[in-house]
Design an enzyme around this catalytic site. Sequence first.
Site, short mmCIF file in Angstrom:
data_model
loop_
_atom_site.label_atom_id
_atom_site.label_comp_id
_atom_site.label_asym_id
_atom_site.label_seq_id
_atom_site.Cartn_x
_atom_site.Cartn_y
_atom_site.Cartn_z
CG ASP A 6 -1.84 1.18 1.26
OD1 ASP A 6 -2.23 1.67 0.19
OD2 ASP A 6 -2.19 1.62 2.37
CD GLU A 66 -5.74 0.13 -3.44
OE1 GLU A 66 -6.38 -0.80 -2.95
OE2 GLU A 66 -5.68 1.26 -2.95
CG ASP A 139 -1.13 2.90 6.04
OD1 ASP A 139 -1.33 3.66 5.09
OD2 ASP A 139 -1.31 3.22 7.22
#
Length: 162
Positions: A6, A66, A139
């Site tokens: 992340d 991501e 996170d």
Amino acid sequence: MTLGIDPGTAIMGYGLVASDGRSLHAIDYGAVTTSSDLPPEERLRRLHERLCEIIAVHRPDAMAVEELFFSANARTAIAVGQARGVVLLAAAQAGIRVHEYTPLQVKDAVAGYGRAGKEQVQLMTATLLALRAVPRPDDAADALAVAICHVHSARLVGLVGP
């Protein structure tokens, strides 16, 4: 084993997930943080250095990240973009293939619903990995969710073929 990331400049979540074919296992997870008092280039150097250490210790087969979500805040988008660059560089240096997933894909793979809320995704992440609690910080939970998404996607690709 898949390393989920992340990306962020202040906090970069990471999570390593392995599968034995029947269940998923969290191998390691956490967050790399940098102080806003540091110049941007030093923050990026520290992120890169720590990520390279994580890769060297665990030697993941794949990395899942991501895709960048473009928000109204351009400064945040630029910082996340720079952190993603560090992630891609570390992966390339280690010879690890990077797989990118949209937030919708991650939510769908983990919670079964592309519009699931953040809390629902985090709870499902903990459930899928048989963890007693939702990983912290957020996170790290998000990074584990991205790794889970890749493991599920790789299984499907394996079933369908090239």
